[in-house]
Design an enzyme around this catalytic site. Sequence first.
Site, PDB file in Angstrom:
ATOM      1  N   CYS A  11       0.861  -1.192   0.000  1.00 59.75           N
ATOM      2  CA  CYS A  11       0.000   0.000   0.000  1.00 59.75           C
ATOM      3  C   CYS A  11       0.891   1.234   0.000  1.00 59.75           C
ATOM      4  CB  CYS A  11      -0.988  -0.040   1.170  1.00 59.75           C
ATOM      5  SG  CYS A  11      -0.232  -0.016   2.813  1.00 59.75           S
ATOM      6  N   ASN A  14       2.218   1.469   4.408  1.00 60.22           N
ATOM      7  CA  ASN A  14       2.510   0.199   5.102  1.00 60.22           C
ATOM      8  C   ASN A  14       2.185   0.285   6.596  1.00 60.22           C
ATOM      9  OD1 ASN A  14       5.367  -2.052   5.664  1.00 60.22           O
ATOM     10  ND2 ASN A  14       3.263  -2.568   5.215  1.00 60.22           N
ATOM     11  N   CYS A  16      -1.546   0.690   7.365  1.00 61.35           N
ATOM     12  CA  CYS A  16      -2.982   0.368   7.477  1.00 61.35           C
ATOM     13  C   CYS A  16      -3.358  -0.857   6.634  1.00 61.35           C
ATOM     14  CB  CYS A  16      -3.857   1.547   7.058  1.00 61.35           C
ATOM     15  SG  CYS A  16      -3.653   3.018   8.089  1.00 61.35           S
ATOM     16  N   ARG A  17      -3.476  -0.673   5.319  1.00 63.82           N
ATOM     17  CA  ARG A  17      -4.053  -1.730   4.484  1.00 63.82           C
ATOM     18  C   ARG A  17      -3.148  -2.944   4.303  1.00 63.82           C
ATOM     19  NH1 ARG A  17      -5.133   2.190  -0.379  1.00 63.82           N
ATOM     20  NH2 ARG A  17      -3.223   3.013   0.550  1.00 63.82           N
ATOM     21  N   SER A  18      -1.891  -2.732   3.909  1.00 63.01           N
ATOM     22  CA  SER A  18      -1.051  -3.916   3.660  1.00 63.01           C
ATOM     23  C   SER A  18      -0.661  -4.664   4.945  1.00 63.01           C
ATOM     24  CB  SER A  18       0.175  -3.585   2.792  1.00 63.01           C
ATOM     25  OG  SER A  18       1.011  -2.633   3.389  1.00 63.01           O
ATOM     26  N   ASP A 129      -8.379   3.870   1.031  1.00 64.10           N
ATOM     27  CA  ASP A 129      -7.397   4.277   2.044  1.00 64.10           C
ATOM     28  C   ASP A 129      -8.126   4.813   3.277  1.00 64.10           C
ATOM     29  OD1 ASP A 129      -5.423   5.427   3.535  1.00 64.10           O
ATOM     30  OD2 ASP A 129      -4.465   6.456   1.854  1.00 64.10           O
TER      31      ASP A 129
HETATM   32  P1  4NP Z   1      -1.875   2.794   4.067  1.00 63.60           P
HETATM   33  O1  4NP Z   1      -2.532   4.158   4.619  1.00 63.60           O
HETATM   34  O2  4NP Z   1      -1.320   3.118   2.702  1.00 63.60           O
HETATM   35  O3  4NP Z   1      -3.022   1.860   4.003  1.00 63.60           O
HETATM   36  O4  4NP Z   1      -0.815   2.408   5.060  1.00 63.60           O
HETATM   37  C1  4NP Z   1      -1.853   5.367   4.683  1.00 63.60           C
HETATM   38  C2  4NP Z   1      -1.015   5.629   5.729  1.00 63.60           C
HETATM   39  C3  4NP Z   1      -0.354   6.851   5.815  1.00 63.60           C
HETATM   40  C4  4NP Z   1      -0.554   7.803   4.842  1.00 63.60           C
HETATM   41  C5  4NP Z   1      -1.388   7.532   3.785  1.00 63.60           C
HETATM   42  C6  4NP Z   1      -2.033   6.316   3.693  1.00 63.60           C
HETATM   43  N1  4NP Z   1       0.092   9.065   4.942  1.00 63.60           N
HETATM   44  O5  4NP Z   1      -0.159   9.921   4.091  1.00 63.60           O
HETATM   45  O6  4NP Z   1       0.904   9.267   5.856  1.00 63.60           O
END
Ligand code: 4NP
Length: 163
Positions: A11, A14, A16-18, A129
Site C-alpha cells: 500500500c 505500510n 494500514c491496508r497492507s 485508504d
Molecule cells: P496505508 O494508509 O497506505 O493503508 O498504510 C496510509 C497511511 C499513511 C498515509 C497515507 C495512507 N500518509 O499519508 O501518511
Amino acid sequence: MSKQVKVLFVCLGNICRSPVAEGVFRQKVQDVNLQSMIEIDSAGTGAWHVGNPPDHRMSATAKRNGVDLTGQRARQFVRTDLSDYDYVLAMDASNRRDILRQDDGQGLEARVSLFREWDPDPGDYDVPDPYYGGSDGFEDVYAIVCRTTDALLRDLIARHGLS
Ligand code: 4NP
C-alpha cells in the site's frame, strides 16, 4: 530453503491496508498449515512511516477480529521486491502505478496485480485508504481483506498444488 510461493502486499504507508492484509493472510495460511510453503510480507511505496508499527486504529480493528499485528514494522517497497516475490499485490491503482514505475526494464509486470482482483465483490478494485477517515473505513478494509485473502489462498493452493 526458499518457500514455494512468495506474496507481498503493498500500500502507500505500510501502516494500514497492507499490514492488515499480511496479518490476516498469515493467520489463514497458518490455519491450513501451509506456513512452510508460503512466504508473506508487506511494504509501502512511501517512506514516511518506515520503522513504525501499524496504525493503532487498524491494529485495534484487527485485534477485535482475533488478528495480531504486533511486531510488524513498516518498510518501503524496493525494486528487488519485484524479482523476490511471485505475487506483488497492490492495494489500489496508484500503488500499482508506483510499483510498476520501479520495474524499469526487468520485465516483471506480470507479477504485479491489484489485490482486489481476487475479491468476489471487487467494486472499483481499490481498497479504500482509511487513513484520513473515520472508524467505519477500518471496518470496511477489514471486511475486504478478509474475503479477498480467503479467495487468494484458495487460488494459490489450486494453482500451485499446495498441500
Ligand atoms: P496505508 O494508509 O497506505 O493503508 O498504510 C496510509 C497511511 C499513511 C498515509 C497515507 C495512507 N500518509 O499519508 O501518511
